[in-house]
Design a protein around this motif. Sequence first.
Motif: not given
Length: 283
Positions: A203-213
């Motif tokens: 979920q950390l990497s998913l949260a970062l990808r979402a923030l990037g989008r």
Amino acid sequence: MKIVHTIEALRDTLKPFNAPTLVPTMGNLHDGHLDLVRAAKPLGDVTIASIFVNRLQFAPHEDFDTYPRTLQADCDQLAAAGCDVVFAPSEKELYPEPQGFKVQPPGELADILEGHFRPGFFTGVCTVVMKLFQCVLTEAKGPRHAVFGQKDYQQQMVIRRMVQQFALPIGIVSVPTQRAADGLALSSRNSYLSDTERAEAVQLSLALRALGRDALAAADGLTRHLPALEDRAMKALSARGWQPDYLTVRRRTDLQTPQAGDPLVVLGAARLGKTRLIDNFEI
């Protein structure tokens, strides 16, 4: 593959070679480390992996004493990956007396993000890396390189700047982060996770990808909207039981607050249970 434990034996071993490549590690190796070794092989005529758990980069409350030491397993993996030399010094060998001389990186790069939450961390990193460079690379006659993983994004930037400012004749090579099938960045500290925590850790990497989008969607209004986007990302991860230190978007050149048009990197650090994980993505 040869294993040496003293600086003298290391230098004797390296005398026949002209173009060494160093892969510094703290051991407890995983496939990401072996990827660094494989990237190092074409760069010179001898590949050296160092294994040393560096006390200087651990705060008193951190996991220096419990950090896994797995030398035999590490050496088996390194041999299979084609490493030529393992340098595994004791603490007394690398620091025969208290290390009074230290490399102090500039605060604008080293006191933010990881440096803010781990004061003194980058001083410890720079000091040990400089010492390893002196042990392994400085007597070489030809090209010399050191290879680092992009997962430690700020760390490899600090080291690159150190090499530039000290005019060290060393090429710094950055290798992309290796990930598990679900996207979790490989890390020695993943071994601390319980089965339940391991399932959650992605979920950390998913949260970062979402923030990037979200940051890319903000486009010209990024500077104005960024604090709210970062706050929302932090709260969403906290709601899942994490304790985030930061989830942030920075410009790649210096990790400062970005302006419209800057190349961007999204970085994060958060604690899941007792385990602190970091990750990043260039966007």
